[in-house]
Structure formats: structure tokens, C-alpha cells
Design a protein around this motif. Structure first.
Motif, PDB file in Angstrom:
ATOM      1  N   GLU A 295       0.827  -1.201   0.000  1.00 10.94           N
ATOM      2  CA  GLU A 295       0.000   0.000   0.000  1.00 10.94           C
ATOM      3  C   GLU A 295       0.868   1.260   0.000  1.00 10.94           C
ATOM      4  O   GLU A 295       0.596   2.218  -0.718  1.00 10.94           O
ATOM      5  CB  GLU A 295      -0.908  -0.073   1.238  1.00 10.94           C
ATOM      6  CG  GLU A 295      -2.076   0.873   1.260  1.00 10.94           C
ATOM      7  CD  GLU A 295      -2.935   0.823   0.007  1.00 10.94           C
ATOM      8  OE1 GLU A 295      -3.324   1.892  -0.464  1.00 10.94           O
ATOM      9  OE2 GLU A 295      -3.193  -0.300  -0.509  1.00 10.94           O
ATOM     10  N   LEU A 296       1.950   1.233   0.787  1.00  8.48           N
ATOM     11  CA  LEU A 296       2.850   2.398   0.836  1.00  8.48           C
ATOM     12  C   LEU A 296       3.454   2.658  -0.541  1.00  8.48           C
ATOM     13  O   LEU A 296       3.594   3.797  -0.977  1.00  8.48           O
ATOM     14  CB  LEU A 296       3.980   2.158   1.842  1.00  8.48           C
ATOM     15  CG  LEU A 296       3.625   2.316   3.321  1.00  8.48           C
ATOM     16  CD1 LEU A 296       4.766   1.834   4.194  1.00  8.48           C
ATOM     17  CD2 LEU A 296       3.284   3.778   3.640  1.00  8.48           C
TER      18      LEU A 296
ATOM     19  N   GLN B 283      -2.871   4.300   9.517  1.00  5.30           N
ATOM     20  CA  GLN B 283      -4.123   4.332   8.762  1.00  5.30           C
ATOM     21  C   GLN B 283      -4.254   3.077   7.877  1.00  5.30           C
ATOM     22  O   GLN B 283      -5.288   2.417   7.855  1.00  5.30           O
ATOM     23  CB  GLN B 283      -4.060   5.575   7.875  1.00  5.30           C
ATOM     24  CG  GLN B 283      -5.370   6.178   7.534  1.00  5.30           C
ATOM     25  CD  GLN B 283      -5.131   7.401   6.625  1.00  5.30           C
ATOM     26  OE1 GLN B 283      -4.004   7.693   6.201  1.00  5.30           O
ATOM     27  NE2 GLN B 283      -6.186   8.103   6.328  1.00  5.30           N
ATOM     28  N   ILE B 284      -3.174   2.767   7.182  1.00  8.88           N
ATOM     29  CA  ILE B 284      -3.197   1.607   6.282  1.00  8.88           C
ATOM     30  C   ILE B 284      -3.436   0.325   7.079  1.00  8.88           C
ATOM     31  O   ILE B 284      -4.270  -0.512   6.734  1.00  8.88           O
ATOM     32  CB  ILE B 284      -1.856   1.489   5.524  1.00  8.88           C
ATOM     33  CG1 ILE B 284      -1.695   2.669   4.562  1.00  8.88           C
ATOM     34  CG2 ILE B 284      -1.765   0.174   4.785  1.00  8.88           C
ATOM     35  CD1 ILE B 284      -0.340   2.725   3.886  1.00  8.88           C
ATOM     36  N   ILE B 285      -2.695   0.216   8.154  1.00  8.86           N
ATOM     37  CA  ILE B 285      -2.734  -1.045   8.878  1.00  8.86           C
ATOM     38  C   ILE B 285      -4.065  -1.228   9.593  1.00  8.86           C
ATOM     39  O   ILE B 285      -4.574  -2.339   9.734  1.00  8.86           O
ATOM     40  CB  ILE B 285      -1.542  -1.126   9.863  1.00  8.86           C
ATOM     41  CG1 ILE B 285      -1.111  -2.568  10.014  1.00  8.86           C
ATOM     42  CG2 ILE B 285      -1.848  -0.525  11.207  1.00  8.86           C
ATOM     43  CD1 ILE B 285       0.249  -2.704  10.588  1.00  8.86           C
TER      44      ILE B 285
ATOM     45  N   VAL C 149      -4.701  -3.504  14.931  1.00 12.71           N
ATOM     46  CA  VAL C 149      -3.415  -2.945  15.320  1.00 12.71           C
ATOM     47  C   VAL C 149      -3.634  -1.513  15.780  1.00 12.71           C
ATOM     48  O   VAL C 149      -4.223  -0.702  15.077  1.00 12.71           O
ATOM     49  CB  VAL C 149      -2.416  -2.990  14.148  1.00 12.71           C
ATOM     50  CG1 VAL C 149      -1.122  -2.299  14.521  1.00 12.71           C
ATOM     51  CG2 VAL C 149      -2.156  -4.421  13.736  1.00 12.71           C
ATOM     52  N   LYS C 150      -3.197  -1.235  17.005  1.00 15.60           N
ATOM     53  CA  LYS C 150      -3.463   0.083  17.568  1.00 15.60           C
ATOM     54  C   LYS C 150      -2.205   0.933  17.622  1.00 15.60           C
ATOM     55  O   LYS C 150      -2.260   2.141  17.728  1.00 15.60           O
ATOM     56  CB  LYS C 150      -4.018  -0.051  18.980  1.00 15.60           C
ATOM     57  CG  LYS C 150      -5.208  -0.996  19.027  1.00 15.60           C
ATOM     58  CD  LYS C 150      -6.291  -0.516  19.972  1.00 15.60           C
ATOM     59  CE  LYS C 150      -7.627  -1.180  19.712  1.00 15.60           C
ATOM     60  NZ  LYS C 150      -7.572  -2.548  19.207  1.00 15.60           N
TER      61      LYS C 150
ATOM     62  N   TYR D   9       5.799   9.249   8.766  1.00 18.27           N
ATOM     63  CA  TYR D   9       4.933   8.240   8.167  1.00 18.27           C
ATOM     64  C   TYR D   9       4.044   7.481   9.135  1.00 18.27           C
ATOM     65  O   TYR D   9       3.211   6.688   8.727  1.00 18.27           O
ATOM     66  CB  TYR D   9       5.766   7.238   7.355  1.00 18.27           C
ATOM     67  CG  TYR D   9       6.450   7.865   6.179  1.00 18.27           C
ATOM     68  CD1 TYR D   9       7.831   7.945   6.119  1.00 18.27           C
ATOM     69  CD2 TYR D   9       5.710   8.408   5.125  1.00 18.27           C
ATOM     70  CE1 TYR D   9       8.471   8.551   5.045  1.00 18.27           C
ATOM     71  CE2 TYR D   9       6.340   9.011   4.044  1.00 18.27           C
ATOM     72  CZ  TYR D   9       7.712   9.087   4.004  1.00 18.27           C
ATOM     73  OH  TYR D   9       8.336   9.677   2.950  1.00 18.27           O
ATOM     74  N   ASN D  10       4.252   7.705  10.428  1.00 22.27           N
ATOM     75  CA  ASN D  10       3.461   6.913  11.368  1.00 22.27           C
ATOM     76  C   ASN D  10       1.960   7.034  11.104  1.00 22.27           C
ATOM     77  O   ASN D  10       1.235   6.046  11.107  1.00 22.27           O
ATOM     78  CB  ASN D  10       3.764   7.322  12.808  1.00 22.27           C
ATOM     79  CG  ASN D  10       2.958   6.475  13.780  1.00 22.27           C
ATOM     80  OD1 ASN D  10       2.944   5.254  13.658  1.00 22.27           O
ATOM     81  ND2 ASN D  10       2.253   7.098  14.706  1.00 22.27           N
TER      82      ASN D  10
END
Ligand code: ADP
Ligand code: MG
Length: 447
Positions: free
Chosen positions: A13-14, A65-67, A75-76, A59-60
Motif C-alpha cells: 500500500e505504501l 491508517q493503512i494497517i 493494530v493500535k 509516516y506513522n
């Protein structure tokens, strides 16, 4: 989803969202270190403090968001750590393109499980060749293809390699990979909710169905009915079906006769334990992938210590490699012995107990240990009991009186008779031979 699959999907995705240069600069040496599913935390390794701070700051937000989308918010938190990439391979080299993740249903294919990374030896060459044929001509030759063999010998790897390769050659095909266990739970879910759309979208229009570990359909009557219909539908329309199992179709307990005959109707091939040569080749290849150079006597030693299972072979190498990463010195033979001594047991040295044999045999035939030790003489129990007796004798040299004693206080002549009978039957019965192979392998991994 494993941490590797998860991170591969995030990278996919990235890659779509960032410029090529940014993507390569910041993520080519990133890798997943740890995934704590319960806590919802994924740890990512980055090569230096500078990288870690930069990726975290810039990028965090995007990664999270993607994960979260990928895992439905499971995943938090992402934890960024400084650590060198364990595998120095080019970024997503043999990995499938992102679209392939969406093309296969339910399960993303593991990007590592390709034909390129599969070592062919005497133990798997037939299965490998049959898989290549399937890729060349899906649905035409060898349909269905049924691959069986013990745990950790590469069945899942081969099935997924077929998936990758077909998608590579025929991007328009729909490939579905599923474990029989997941199939069962999807089916149960569909019954519970009365909603079959998910089953339909998963299997409708599938060109290649890869079903892993079909032995787990054992005894599941209604799931088998459903599977039978899906199987027929796909098959009649010349779609390819490829299955793996830890045993032959007819040895799967309580598998409907009609499924047994369907499973047998195409091509059946096995994967057996790798010989020393193949084990060495596998270790050498895995070392090359890691840019890790071990002397040939060290490789030879590891290959001698771990005989039954390729997963364990990889595990041993991973531990050696981890040691190298921590201390930055290539371990010599005495060091390797020390590292492996903590985890790898020398192959079969009487560590197997009669108790383990009873449990393993009972488990394999879907019985309880008490069944085997009971007085009951029904054939369904008597035969597995004789197999347990045979294994006690041949694997750990238990005396005949003790064998009788362990299996419900029977006379030593009963034990002698059982061992003779199984020995004789083995001479002409390939199915039994294979069952005994699987049992021996299980014993050597549980011991
Ligand atoms: P199975 O499904 O038979 O239990 P897997 O396919 O999960 O076994 O294989 C176990 C591990 O061993 C995997 O990491 C796989 O990549 C590796 N492996 C198995 N066979 C081979 C092979 N012939 N060449 C390279 N790696 C292999
Ligand atoms: Mg498997």
C-alpha cells in the motif's frame, strides 16, 4: 495474519501512495520484528536512529491508517525500533504485486512461498513437477492434484507457489487459497447467519482453488457436503483444484466415499523427508538469501542434526543467524553445537516414550489414549493398537511384555502377533507404509 504478511501488505500500500524514491529510501530496509496480536502492537525494525525518527515522524500516521484498514483496527500502535534487516533481499523481490493480495480470497499468499525459493530434491521432485504442469495448463492436466506428506515438508509452500505463478502467468485468473479449517469455519458461519454470500464470492468464478490441509475435513459431515458441491462445480467447468493433506484420501477418517473418489480421480503425489543432500542444499540457499556465510562443516552439522522437517531446519538456521546478529561473529562448530544443543534434540535417541507413542497413534486415528488401552477389541481400535505396538517395538525397542502391559495389560504373545502382522502388512500396503512414516515423523518432532 503473520507479521510478515501484514508488513508485506502495508508495504504494498505504501508503494502505491509514496513516490518510488521515498518508498525505496525509507522502507527498503524496514522489516517486521514482532506482532503482539493481543495488545495490537506491531514492532518495525529500521536501520538507524535517524531512519527510525524520520519514519516515525513522517509516516506513522499513514502507516497506522493503512494497517488499521487492513486489520479492522486490530493494530493500535506501531513501535519503531533500530535494528538491521535480517534478510538482505531486495525489497519485495519475488513478492507478488499488491493486486495479487486482493485477487486471492481470504488469505494473502505468503510472498516467500514461490517456486524460485523452493529447492527440488528427490523427496519432492514429483510433487514439484506436477505443480509446474498445473501452472502450465491449469484445469487440464492433473486435475485435481493431491499432494500429501508429513508436517513441515513444503506442502503449503508448493500450493502457494502455484498460486503466485498462475497469477504471474495469467493475471486474469482468480486464484483462491484456503485451509480446509478456514473453509469449515466460513461454512459454519454461513449456516449460523444464514448468509451464503461470502461463500459464494469466495468460490464463485474461481479458476484455481488451493485447499491446504484437507485432512481437517475429517468427520465434518456437512462441511464435506458443501465442499463436494463446490468441488464439482469448479471441476465440471475445468477449473483447477489442488489440495494438500498429511495423508492419502482414503486414510482420512470419516471422509465421505464420494470425496475420496473425487480426490483420487486426478493425480496423487507425495512429499517425503529430504535426504542429507537436499537438506544441505536448502541450508545453503537460505544462507545465501540472508547473505550469511557458514562453513561447509557447520552446514553439514546442522543438516545432520535436523532430519525430519524443513521448518525445523529453518528454525535451527534462524537461531544461528540470530546469534550472529547479536555478537557479530560467525559461529564456529563448537559454538553451533552449543547454540543448537539448547533447542534441537539429537535425532531419535530413545527419547520417545511409550506414552507418547500411544498419544500420537490415538491422535492420528482420532481416538483417545484410553481407547487404545481399553479391553475393547473392535477392529476400529484393534488395528491402531497394533500399530502402537509395532512402533514401540521398532522405534524404541520396548520388550514384548512391556508393550502388552502398556496397552491395557495384554499378554506378550498379543504384542508379538501385532508386530508380526504389521510388519507383514507393510510389505504390500503402501497406504499403511505412508501412515507409519507420518507417525514416525510426528514422534520425532514431539519427542
Ligand atoms: P507443510 O505445509 O508441508 O507443513 P510448509 O510448506 O509450511 O510445510 O514448509 C515449512 C517451511 O519449510 C516453510 O518455511 C517453507 O518455505 C520451507 N520449505 C519446505 N520445503 C522447502 C523446499 N523444498 N525448499 C525451500 N524451502 C522449503
Ligand atoms: Mg502446511
Amino acid at each position: 495474519m503473520s507479521k510478515d504478511q501484514l508488513w508485506q501488505a502495508v508495504l504494498g500500500e505504501l508503494e502505491l501512495q509514496l513516490s518510488k524514491a521515498n518508498f525505496v529510501t525509507w522502507f527498503s530496509r524496514s522489516f517486521p520484528m514482532d506482532y503482539q496480536e493481543a495488545a495490537g502492537e506491531l514492532s518495525i525494525g529500521l536501520p538507524s536512529v535517524f531512519f527510525r525518527d524520520w519514519v516515525e515522524r513522517k509516516y506513522n500516521h499513514l502507516i497506522l491508517q493503512i494497517i488499521q484498514k487492513l486489520t479492522q483496527n486490530q493494530v493500535k500502535k506501531i513501535i519503531y525500533q533500530v535494528s538491521l534487516t535480517p534478510v538482505q533481499t531486495p525489497l519485495r523481490s519475488s513478492a507478488p504485486r499488491t493486486e495479487q493480495f486482493t485477487k486471492t480470497n481470504n488469505h494473502a499468499l505468503n510472498p516467500r512461498y514461490t517456486f524460485e525459493s523452493f529447492i527440488v530434491g528427490k523427496n519432492n521432485e514429483l510433487a514439484h513437477a506436477a505443480c509446474l504442469k498445473v501452472v502450465e495448463n491449469p484445469g487440464i492436466q492433473y486435475n485435481p492434484l493431491f499432494i500429501y506428506g508429513g508436517v513441515g515438508l513444503g506442502k503449503t509452500h508448493l500450493l502457494q507457489a502455484v498460486g503466485h505463478s498462475i497469477l504471474g502467468h495469467h493475471p486474469d485468473k482468480k486464484v483462491s487459497f484456503i485451509t480446509a479449517e478456514k473453509f469449515t469455519s466460513d461454512y459454519v458461519e454461513a449456516i449460523r447467519t444464514g448468509d451464503r454470500t461470502k461463500l459464494k464470492t469466495t468460490y464463485g468464478g474461481t479458476n484455481v482453488l488451493l485447499v491446504d490441509d484437507v485432512q481437517s475435513l475429517a468427520g465434518k459431515e456437512r462441511t464435506q457436503d458443501e465442499f463436494f458441491h463446490i468441488f464439482n462445480d469448479l471441476y465440471q467447468n475445468n477449473n483447477q483444484i489442488l489440495m494438500s493433506s498429511d495423508r492419502l484420501p482414503e486414510a482420512i477418517p470419516a471422509l465421505q466415499e464420494r470425496l475420496v473418489s473425487r480426490f483420487r480421480s486426478g493425480m496423487i503425489t507425495d512429499i517425503t523427508q529430504p535426504d542429507l543432500e537436499t537438506r544441505i542444499a536448502i541450508l545453503e540457499t537460505k544462507c545465501r538469501e540472508k547473505n550469511f556465510q557458514l562453513s561447509s562443516d557447520v552446514i553439514h552439522y546442522i543438516a545432520t542434526m535436523v532430519q525430519t522437517n524443513i521448518r525445523e531446519l529453518e528454525g535451527a538456521l534462524t537461531r544461528v543467524f540470530a546469534h550472529y546478529q547479536v555478537y557479530s561473529i560467525l559461529p564456529d562448530l563448537p559454538k553451533i553445537k552449543e547454540i543448537l544443543a539448547q533447542t534441537v534434540r539429537a535425532p531419535r535417541q530413545g527419547v520417545v516414550t511409550t506414552r507418547q507413542i500411544i498419544e500420537t497413534v490415538a491422535n492420528f486415528y482420532e481416538l483417545t489414549s484410553e481407547d487404545l488401552m481399553s479391553k475393547c477389541r473392535e477392529q476400529k481400535l484393534a488395528f491402531p493398537r497394533q500399530i502402537a505396538m509395532y512402533l514401540m517395538r521398532t522405534e524404541i525397542h520396548t520388550s514384548f511384555p512391556t508393550i502388552g502391559q502398556e496397552l491395557g495389560g495384554r499378554d506378550h504373545t498379543t504384542a508379538i502377533h501385532a508386530v508380526e502382522k504389521i510388519t507383514r502388512t507393510l510389505e504390500q500396503n503402501n497406504r499403511l507404509k505412508q501412515e507409519i512414516e507420518v507417525l514416525k515423523q510426528r514422534l520425532s518432532t514431539t519427542a
